[in-house]
Write an enzyme that holds these catalytic residues in place. Structure first.
Site, PDB file in Angstrom:
ATOM      1  N   ALA A 358       0.984  -1.150   0.017  1.00 51.59           N
ATOM      2  CA  ALA A 358      -0.055  -0.167   0.081  1.00 51.59           C
ATOM      3  C   ALA A 358       0.878   1.204   0.011  1.00 51.59           C
ATOM      4  O   ALA A 358       0.239   2.270  -0.328  1.00 51.59           O
ATOM      5  CB  ALA A 358      -0.920  -0.059   1.158  1.00 51.59           C
ATOM      6  N   LYS A 377      13.039  -0.716  -1.286  1.00 51.60           N
ATOM      7  CA  LYS A 377      11.761  -0.180  -1.119  1.00 51.60           C
ATOM      8  C   LYS A 377      11.539   1.176  -1.402  1.00 51.60           C
ATOM      9  O   LYS A 377      12.229   2.151  -0.897  1.00 51.60           O
ATOM     10  CB  LYS A 377      11.197  -0.676   0.217  1.00 51.60           C
ATOM     11  CG  LYS A 377       9.788  -0.283   0.368  1.00 51.60           C
ATOM     12  CD  LYS A 377       9.266  -0.540   1.779  1.00 51.60           C
ATOM     13  CE  LYS A 377       7.523  -0.210   2.051  1.00 51.60           C
ATOM     14  NZ  LYS A 377       7.380  -0.525   3.290  1.00 51.60           N
ATOM     15  N   ASP A 474       0.806  -5.178  11.508  1.00 52.64           N
ATOM     16  CA  ASP A 474       0.646  -5.734  10.092  1.00 52.64           C
ATOM     17  C   ASP A 474       1.295  -7.240  10.002  1.00 52.64           C
ATOM     18  O   ASP A 474       1.922  -7.359   8.759  1.00 52.64           O
ATOM     19  CB  ASP A 474       1.044  -4.721   8.936  1.00 52.64           C
ATOM     20  CG  ASP A 474       0.333  -5.042   7.688  1.00 52.64           C
ATOM     21  OD1 ASP A 474      -0.548  -5.774   7.701  1.00 52.64           O
ATOM     22  OD2 ASP A 474       0.647  -4.482   6.571  1.00 52.64           O
TER      23      ASP A 474
END
Length: 669
Positions: A358, A377, A474
């Site tokens: 996301a 990333k 998460d």
């Protein structure tokens, strides 16, 4: 010289003359968390540091402890390298003599964040990268032919390699490293003699003869600042390495202080003051005048300094606020240039994409400078992306555990937010569990159970062993990565929260992935360690069953919740039928049953009865009995307004990224 120039010179002398660097040292008769950093499995116990944990055979353990503050060992201005000495007491206890551990080391390194691999690597270097910067004395209790060990009982001196430069056997002085008794070690390096010596004794009296004597010049290896500490590791054994006391001191390191020299004035210049005759009649007046000037002058000078300092402090605080993020990380992970990362990812080409989330995209990067492979990333440019980036970097940069993805560096350039991670050869857990290719190799049971233990270990570390508690928020199979040996590495701290251990959770916007969210988190938006436990339970059921948290039933449009499905089989006494059919029965039934019950106990709707992650780890390691799991799934109702079922709150199949404001009411049956 005008008063203004005089004031400027005085300010220069006061503010910019560097202080004298003194030799330093510390003494710990017992230990506390204040001045030390614990990595991996290291822990405190009754004022003693344990580098490894007591685990059942054939488990492995690695840990390190590092003094928080860097030690000055070299001064570039004077080209002086310090001498140093350290004294520490340690013990090595083997609870299962059949399996011997690998050993421990005292080390000096410019890096204070890297924990090495278990086994013969002594928790000092990483198995995938043998080259590292360190100077170490190893106390080795296992023969490892890879590193040319002479035997399974030796002390060795190492520089940037675990192949020792010189070794000695403590048995020559009637000492046994594996006795479990307290042993005191003295390590002394004298720079002027280019000589390092190691002494060992069963008492507090330093012996006259050194066990290990090495003629070595360390000036090229001791950097301006170094970190000092201990590391230890085991592989398939139960050795406990304890550090009981520790002192460290440097000497012979006092760089010359720079002196301010006025222009065109030699060191031998002498200013002679002429004799001035003063009449007696003016003595009283001049005395009072001198006294007044003597008081007013310094007062005025201090006032000027205070005003100057006030405005300088305001400016400094502003600059620090703007750049605190970057400054905080200068001693941590490496800062990469944007140009280097762009080149390593072929301009962030789509062919290099190995994952999406996301908040960003992950690319495979080939770094030409190191010749290694990394994962980069690239966070999105939104406000949420920047927030996530800062959260992930500031949290993961301070954490060290063998089951965490290692952060290698970062980059903030050209509006880009980039994180560089250690590349995980086997990708994410979800891709291996749910492979579409029939030809791909299946994750076997041994690997699956090891993943369960590893993930429990790192969550125990985050929840209970860090200085501040970390709530991940998460946990899912997509965020569990696997290294070359299929060891679990938890990653993606974009939603993580730091909390003090004694603080209550704060309500926040509910964020995470559907299917992994605890019911109380959906209702109240309060993330706690128990919400992480719930997510862990769902992941464990996935690992055991090979099914996603929420799946569409074959041939129908009905959505099936994994927790409900497994609990239904448990209520019928058929829980073992939940095992992944693709394993073809190739698993240990006792371990499968245990993992399924652990998964259900963690995914209990009632957060108060969920076990802690430490309890889970003990259960999986056969250190305690499993918790009781009722045959019928408990019902938990939040009473207000109307009720929703699990099916009502499913927003997408398979569990995608999901954010929402707090749900009004939820009923879990």
């Amino acid at each position: 010289m005008t008063p203004r120039n005089l004031l400027a010179v005085a300010l220069f002398l006061l503010l910019f003359t560097p202080p004298r660097t003194q030799s330093i040292g510390f003494d710990f008769n017992s230990f506390n968390i204040r001045n030390l950093t614990l990595l991996g499995d290291s822990h405190f116990r009754d004022g003693v540091i344990g580098l490894t944990k007591e685990l059942g055979v054939p488990s492995s353990s690695a840990g390190a402890v590092i003094y928080n503050h860097p030690i000055g060992l070299y001064d570039a201005d004077t080209n002086i390298t310090a001498s140093f000495s350290t004294r520490f007491s340690f013990s090595i206890t083997n609870t299962n003599p059949t399996f011997s551990g690998d050993g421990l080391s005292f080390f000096l390194s410019p890096d204070n964040r890297t924990l090495g691999s278990p086994g013969g690597y002594l928790g000092l270097v990483n198995s995938s990268r043998l080259v590292n910067k360190f100077v170490a004395v190893e106390f080795d209790t296992r023969l490892d032919s890879v590193f040319n060990d002479p035997n399974d009982h030796h002390v060795g001196f190492d520089i940037e390699s675990l192949v020792s430069i010189k070794t000695a056997d403590p048995a020559s002085q009637e000492l046994n490293l594996k006795s479990g008794e307290s042993i005191t070690a003295w390590i002394e390096y004298k720079n002027e003699e280019c000589r390092l010596r190691v002494f060992l004794s069963n008492s507090s009296l330093k012996p006259s003869e050194a066990l290990l004597d090495v003629n070595i010049d360390l000036s090229s290896y001791l950097k301006e600042v170094m970190y000092v500490g201990f590391s230890g590791s085991t592989e398939g054994s139960t050795d406990l390495y304890l550090i009981e006391s520790w002192s460290f001191h440097t000497s012979g390191f006092v760089p010359a202080r720079r002196r301010f020299k006025p222009h065109n004035v030699s060191d031998s210049s002498v200013i002679d003051s002429p004799n001035i005759s003063i009449s007696d009649s003016g003595n009283g007046y001049h005395s009072r005048l001198g006294l007044g000037l003597g008081i007013a002058g310094p007062a005025f000078f201090c006032a000027v300094i205070a005003v100057f300092g006030f405005f300088s402090l305001r400016k400094w605080r502003k600059i620090r606020t703007q750049k605190s993020f970057k400054a905080e990380l200068l001693t941590g992970p490496r800062e990469f240039s944007y140009r280097e990362l762009k080149r390593a990812t072929k301009g962030f080409h789509s062919s290099r994409i190995i994952g999406n989330g996301a908040f960003g995209t992950v690319y495979k990067a080939f770094c030409t400078s190191s010749g290694g492979i990394s994962a980069v990333k690239r966070s999105k440019h939104s406000h949420e992306g920047k927030t996530e980036f800062l959260a992930e970097l500031t949290i993961i940069a301070r954490l060290r555990h063998k089951n965490l993805v290692q952060l290698q560096g970062w980059c903030v350039e050209k509006g880009e937010l980039l994180l560089v991670y250690e590349f995980m050869l086997n990708g994410s857990l979800d891709k291996l569990l749910y492979q579409e290719s029939v030809e791909a190799s299946l994750l076997n049971w041994s690997h699956r159970y090891n993943i369960a233990v590893g993930l429990a270990s790192v969550l125990t570390y985050l929840h209970q062993e860090c200085e501040q508690q970390v709530i991940h928020r998460d946990i899912k199979t997509g965020n569990v990565l696997l290294d070359a040996n299929f060891n679990a590495r938890l990653g993606d701290f974009g939603l993580a929260k730091l909390m003090d251990h004694d603080k209550s959770p704060v309500s926040t916007l509910t964020a995470g992935t559907m299917g992994y969210l605890a019911p109380e988190y959906l209702q109240y938006g309060k993330a706690t360690e128990k919400t992480d436990v719930f997510s862990y339970g769902v992941v464990m059921l996935e690992v055991a069953c090979g099914r996603r948290p929420i799946e569409r039933e074959a041939g129908t449009q009905k959505m099936v919740n994994l927790v409900d499905w497994v609990w239904g089989l448990h209520s019928q006494g058929k829980i073992i039928e939940a095992a992944d059919k693709r394993l073809n029965g190739e698993f240990k039934e006792e371990e499968m049953r245990k993992l399924l019950l652990v998964g259900l106990s963690c995914a209990n709707p009632d957060s108060s009865v969920r076990p802690s992650m430490r309890k889970v780890l003990q259960i999986l390691n056969n250190e305690t009995e499993p918790v009781f799991v009722p045959k019928l799934k408990p019902s938990l109702t939040f009473s207000c307004g109307f009720s929703l079922t699990v099916d009502d709150i499913i927003v997408e199949e398979g569990g995608g990224e999901w954010e929402s404001a707090k749900a009004t009411t939820i009923q879990i049956d």
